[in-house]
Design an enzyme around this catalytic site. Sequence first.
Site, short mmCIF file in Angstrom:
data_model
loop_
_atom_site.label_atom_id
_atom_site.label_comp_id
_atom_site.label_asym_id
_atom_site.label_seq_id
_atom_site.Cartn_x
_atom_site.Cartn_y
_atom_site.Cartn_z
N GLU A 326 33.71 1.90 -10.83
CA GLU A 326 33.20 3.17 -10.33
C GLU A 326 31.81 3.43 -10.90
O GLU A 326 31.63 3.42 -12.12
CB GLU A 326 34.11 4.34 -10.73
CG GLU A 326 35.40 4.43 -9.95
CD GLU A 326 36.13 5.74 -10.23
OE1 GLU A 326 36.97 6.11 -9.40
OE2 GLU A 326 35.86 6.39 -11.26
N CYS A 327 30.84 3.66 -10.05
CA CYS A 327 29.49 4.06 -10.43
C CYS A 327 28.89 3.09 -11.46
O CYS A 327 28.50 1.98 -11.11
CB CYS A 327 29.47 5.50 -10.92
SG CYS A 327 27.82 6.23 -10.90
N GLY A 328 28.85 3.44 -12.73
CA GLY A 328 28.32 2.53 -13.74
C GLY A 328 29.10 1.23 -13.79
O GLY A 328 28.52 0.15 -13.97
N THR A 430 32.29 1.13 -6.14
CA THR A 430 31.72 2.24 -5.39
C THR A 430 31.03 3.21 -6.33
O THR A 430 31.40 3.31 -7.51
CB THR A 430 32.83 2.99 -4.62
OG1 THR A 430 32.28 4.14 -4.00
CG2 THR A 430 33.96 3.40 -5.53
#
Length: 444
Positions: A326-328, A430
């Site tokens: 997720e993200c990072g 994502t």
Amino acid sequence: MMPPGLLISAAASGSGKTTLTLGLIAAFRAQGVVVQPFKCGPDYIDPAFHGAAAGRASFNLDSWAMGADQIAALAQGAQGADLVIGEGAMGLFDGVARPGETGTGASADIAALTGWPVVAVIDCSGQAQTAAAVALGLARYRADVTLAGVILNKIASPRHEALVRAGFANAGIPVLGALPRQSSISLPERHLGLVQAEELPRLTEMLGELARFVAAHCDLAAIRALASGGLPAASRTRVPPPGARIALARDAAFSFIYPHLLADWRAAGATILPFSPLQDEAPDPTADVCWLPGGYPELHAGALAAAQSFRAGLATFARSRPVHGECGGYMALGAGLVAADGTRHQMAGLLGLETSFAKRRMHLGYRLARPYLPLPGLPLGTALRGHEFHYATILSQPDPALARVEDATGAEVAETGSCRATEGARVSGTFFHLIAPATQRVSA
């Protein structure tokens, strides 16, 4: 029995909500009061500070992403406490235009659902009696939200305080405290908000200073006496774990995962197996899924690029078991990350994603995602509510899209995430941070 509560809010961001909330939690704890903290809206950093101040985990309550039953069930975490203190986000009534599960994401929604009276922090810099007019607007905007009193912030002098208090006396709004300007009472910040609690070696000392500052300038007894409200017991559908044994990246680069998700996974019987990429640790080989949360990989890109054991172990793991970021965590799964100084650092290479912080652009807001493929633990067709908050620019995203993603208005966004099939599993990622599966019907 549920303890009574209060919601700390304000007219705008930057008014001093977090400083006051931490000071109140720490001051009450110093008196022997057991405080249960909560945070309105999507936020990873403030709850970590809450937890350090209270000695109890702080949970997020979000009216856009969570159903009323889920909010009520999470509020049950306050059992055993003497007092609930929730911290709002942005201004009291700030939310999105179109409601989600139970509201627009405004802190006022949580106050209305829980019955917690609001104590507003009023930034009095540059004004005097007008501050009372601002508070009067907060008090009258929604009939289902009660403004119990205010705490004045950034008071410049005794004369300034007298003028401000006169305005509130005329408005009939109780003043529960007045905090003078004091630059030494502040928390360090960076581009995504406050520096993480775990990164501050003086955190305990800072919380003690905040407790003494707030106790000296606020009427703690009067504030506690205003607390009321509470939600009845409720059950909810928990977020299913992505696997029975979850290898979870957990360090200063990967720390953004919601406490309620971890609680849900553990309640379902899952075992969490933390590992640190920054310490060059690989995911536990006995795990059946690997999850890389968000965080600050851009601040540790060099260390991640040099973590050969981590990258090799992750690649081995991904040959037979699912990996999700997720993200990072998504950026760390990609091919490369360009830091703010323009230096490109090699990442894990399990996805083709290339991201850059050389030209920062903020991406912020609620998101509704409909994955094209089943994510670990989530059946295909499950719509997911969450949020996006980062400053990365996508340079290249060559892999197939993971999901159709919309903002809170229903408009599609370009950050679809991506996925790549391996020999025996799937790597996915994502920029979307999961909060909860959607329970309200959403159009396809």
